[in-house]
Design a protein around this motif. Structure first.
Motif, PDB file in Angstrom:
ATOM      1  N   PRO A  72      22.813  56.326  27.436  1.00 55.56           N
ATOM      2  CA  PRO A  72      22.037  55.387  26.968  1.00 55.56           C
ATOM      3  C   PRO A  72      21.436  54.704  27.914  1.00 55.56           C
ATOM      4  N   GLN A  73      20.264  53.776  27.621  1.00 55.48           N
ATOM      5  CA  GLN A  73      19.764  52.677  27.982  1.00 55.48           C
ATOM      6  C   GLN A  73      20.605  51.477  29.073  1.00 55.48           C
ATOM      7  N   LYS A  74      21.446  51.024  28.148  1.00 59.63           N
ATOM      8  CA  LYS A  74      22.686  50.052  28.774  1.00 59.63           C
ATOM      9  C   LYS A  74      24.375  50.605  27.825  1.00 59.63           C
ATOM     10  N   LEU A  75      25.375  50.857  28.699  1.00 58.90           N
ATOM     11  CA  LEU A  75      26.365  50.703  28.187  1.00 58.90           C
ATOM     12  C   LEU A  75      27.222  48.555  28.518  1.00 58.90           C
ATOM     13  N   HIS A  76      27.527  48.050  27.647  1.00 59.14           N
ATOM     14  CA  HIS A  76      28.074  46.659  27.547  1.00 59.14           C
ATOM     15  C   HIS A  76      29.718  47.230  28.007  1.00 59.14           C
ATOM     16  N   ILE A  77      30.140  46.661  29.180  1.00 60.35           N
ATOM     17  CA  ILE A  77      31.234  46.785  29.685  1.00 60.35           C
ATOM     18  C   ILE A  77      31.894  45.587  30.042  1.00 60.35           C
ATOM     19  N   ASP A  78      33.279  44.466  29.122  1.00 63.08           N
ATOM     20  CA  ASP A  78      33.152  43.348  30.035  1.00 63.08           C
ATOM     21  C   ASP A  78      33.528  43.944  30.881  1.00 63.08           C
ATOM     22  N   GLU A  79      33.240  42.420  31.855  1.00 58.86           N
ATOM     23  CA  GLU A  79      33.342  42.315  33.042  1.00 58.86           C
ATOM     24  C   GLU A  79      34.797  42.321  33.044  1.00 58.86           C
ATOM     25  N   THR A  80      35.960  41.946  32.169  1.00 60.74           N
ATOM     26  CA  THR A  80      37.106  41.474  33.506  1.00 60.74           C
ATOM     27  C   THR A  80      37.678  42.365  33.175  1.00 60.74           C
ATOM     28  N   LEU A  81      37.245  43.373  32.579  1.00 62.79           N
ATOM     29  CA  LEU A  81      38.266  44.984  32.763  1.00 62.79           C
ATOM     30  C   LEU A  81      38.881  45.323  33.370  1.00 62.79           C
ATOM     31  N   PRO A  82      39.430  45.289  34.152  1.00 64.02           N
ATOM     32  CA  PRO A  82      40.251  46.084  35.333  1.00 64.02           C
ATOM     33  C   PRO A  82      40.320  47.417  35.005  1.00 64.02           C
ATOM     34  N   ILE A  83      38.988  47.890  35.599  1.00 65.22           N
ATOM     35  CA  ILE A  83      39.012  49.373  35.404  1.00 65.22           C
ATOM     36  C   ILE A  83      37.935  50.270  36.306  1.00 65.22           C
ATOM     37  N   THR A  84      38.655  51.089  37.052  1.00 68.62           N
ATOM     38  CA  THR A  84      38.011  52.451  38.130  1.00 68.62           C
ATOM     39  C   THR A  84      37.054  52.757  37.547  1.00 68.62           C
ATOM     40  N   VAL A  85      36.153  53.618  38.495  1.00 70.34           N
ATOM     41  CA  VAL A  85      34.974  54.787  37.445  1.00 70.34           C
ATOM     42  C   VAL A  85      35.416  55.897  37.395  1.00 70.34           C
ATOM     43  N   SER A  86      37.099  56.553  38.708  1.00 67.85           N
ATOM     44  CA  SER A  86      37.488  57.142  37.617  1.00 67.85           C
ATOM     45  C   SER A  86      38.487  56.852  36.375  1.00 67.85           C
ATOM     46  N   ARG A  87      38.399  56.067  35.673  1.00 69.42           N
ATOM     47  CA  ARG A  87      39.418  56.365  35.265  1.00 69.42           C
ATOM     48  C   ARG A  87      39.052  55.738  33.689  1.00 69.42           C
ATOM     49  N   PHE A  88      37.638  55.014  34.120  1.00 65.80           N
ATOM     50  CA  PHE A  88      36.845  55.214  32.960  1.00 65.80           C
ATOM     51  C   PHE A  88      35.756  56.808  32.417  1.00 65.80           C
ATOM     52  N   LEU A  89      35.456  57.006  33.329  1.00 66.30           N
ATOM     53  CA  LEU A  89      35.386  58.449  32.992  1.00 66.30           C
ATOM     54  C   LEU A  89      36.611  59.484  32.597  1.00 66.30           C
ATOM     55  N   ASN A  90      37.643  58.984  32.430  1.00 69.47           N
ATOM     56  CA  ASN A  90      38.773  60.252  32.182  1.00 69.47           C
ATOM     57  C   ASN A  90      39.298  59.365  30.310  1.00 69.47           C
ATOM     58  N   LEU A  91      38.302  58.282  30.238  1.00 72.97           N
ATOM     59  CA  LEU A  91      38.673  57.990  29.273  1.00 72.97           C
ATOM     60  C   LEU A  91      38.092  58.995  27.825  1.00 72.97           C
ATOM     61  N   GLN A  92      37.208  60.082  27.985  1.00 74.19           N
ATOM     62  CA  GLN A  92      37.287  60.796  26.845  1.00 74.19           C
ATOM     63  C   GLN A  92      38.041  62.184  27.325  1.00 74.19           C
ATOM     64  N   GLY A  93      38.849  62.240  27.778  1.00 75.83           N
ATOM     65  CA  GLY A  93      40.002  63.194  27.285  1.00 75.83           C
ATOM     66  C   GLY A  93      40.011  64.363  27.667  1.00 75.83           C
ATOM     67  N   GLY A  94      41.336  64.832  28.293  1.00 73.42           N
ATOM     68  CA  GLY A  94      40.621  66.543  28.980  1.00 73.42           C
ATOM     69  C   GLY A  94      39.967  66.376  29.782  1.00 73.42           C
ATOM     70  N   VAL A  95      39.474  65.608  30.557  1.00 77.52           N
ATOM     71  CA  VAL A  95      39.155  65.909  31.797  1.00 77.52           C
ATOM     72  C   VAL A  95      40.135  66.015  33.653  1.00 77.52           C
ATOM     73  N   THR A  96      39.950  66.715  33.643  1.00 74.38           N
ATOM     74  CA  THR A  96      40.437  66.969  35.267  1.00 74.38           C
ATOM     75  C   THR A  96      40.217  65.845  36.651  1.00 74.38           C
ATOM     76  N   SER A  97      41.051  66.118  37.545  1.00 74.51           N
ATOM     77  CA  SER A  97      40.075  65.146  38.872  1.00 74.51           C
ATOM     78  C   SER A  97      38.522  65.493  39.064  1.00 74.51           C
ATOM     79  N   THR A  98      39.691  66.938  39.494  1.00 75.88           N
ATOM     80  CA  THR A  98      37.964  68.063  39.564  1.00 75.88           C
ATOM     81  C   THR A  98      37.274  68.015  38.755  1.00 75.88           C
ATOM     82  N   ASP A  99      36.953  67.876  37.553  1.00 73.24           N
ATOM     83  CA  ASP A  99      35.487  67.470  37.097  1.00 73.24           C
ATOM     84  C   ASP A  99      34.926  66.198  37.800  1.00 73.24           C
ATOM     85  N   ILE A 100      35.832  65.486  37.471  1.00 65.52           N
ATOM     86  CA  ILE A 100      35.849  63.678  37.720  1.00 65.52           C
ATOM     87  C   ILE A 100      34.769  63.820  39.451  1.00 65.52           C
ATOM     88  N   SER A 101      35.701  64.185  40.181  1.00 68.97           N
ATOM     89  CA  SER A 101      34.873  64.332  41.595  1.00 68.97           C
ATOM     90  C   SER A 101      33.455  65.490  41.450  1.00 68.97           C
TER      91      SER A 101
END
Length: 198
Positions: A72-101
């Motif tokens: 998307p053009q933009k995705l607004h994420i609450d800046e106070t939300l403590p979430i790593t890139v890995s965890r954010f990419l895992n929100l889709q579900g069914g994703v392995t750590s290999t898929d993420i890397s």
């Protein structure tokens, strides 16, 4: 066979026409850029392709089992939300750590896996959104002005990465951009849209 075939597409919002008799196709492995002024129907075209809006007339056909990745053009994420890139990419579900890397490597930012989302620059965040779109191994990657807010150097670097992604994965790319001077070198075709194809 084309991945996407758009035939005589008309989209209206109330009485206001957004797209008028637009026909185009996206073939496997090609990079197509849509350019046009604000309000010319570029985002409406992308939304019609992914099925988010219903055409007033015409139709959009997809190849069988077509997988689409969307940045998307933009995705607004609450800046106070403590979430790593890995965890954010895992929100889709069914994703392995290999898929993420693998997706982060394809997006050109393998070092960001453990970074906090809130600490990323605009350019880094757009690369993470690109990685998010690549996780599903799409046949077609859609980018809706994905470099808005980046400086020219950041935009050029992002588009070079898109070309690399196409070359390594073979996916087709349909992107919207205002930056004709930047995208020309990375595009196989450029389509000028102003509610119709110019």
């Amino acid at each position: 066979m084309s991945l996407v075939q758009v035939d005589e597409l008309c989209v209206t919002y109330g009485a206001t026409p957004a797209l008028s008799h637009v026909s185009l196709r996206i073939d496997p492995g090609e990079i197509v850029t849509i350019v046009g002024p604000n309000g010319s129907g570029k985002t409406s075209l992308l939304r019609a392709i992914i099925g988010a809006i219903k055409p007033f007339k015409g139709q959009v056909s997809h190849a069988h089992d077509l997988k689409i990745g969307y940045v998307p053009q933009k995705l607004h994420i609450d800046e106070t939300l403590p979430i790593t890139v890995s965890r954010f990419l895992n929100l889709q579900g069914g994703v392995t750590s290999t898929d993420i890397s693998d997706a982060l490597t394809q997006a050109g930012v393998p070092e960001l896996e453990k970074a906090q989302l809130s600490q990323l620059s605009g350019g880094q965040f757009q690369r993470v959104l690109l990685a998010r779109a690549l996780i599903a191994k799409p046949d077609l990657l859609l980018l809706d002005e994905a470099t808005q807010g980046l400086d020219q150097r950041g935009s050029a670097s992002f588009y070079q990465q898109i070309e690399t992604v196409r070359n390594t994965t073979g996916c087709a790319v349909l992107m919207i951009s205002h930056e004709l001077h930047v995208v020309m070198s990375a595009s196989d075709r450029v389509i000028c849209l102003n509610s119709h194809i110019c």
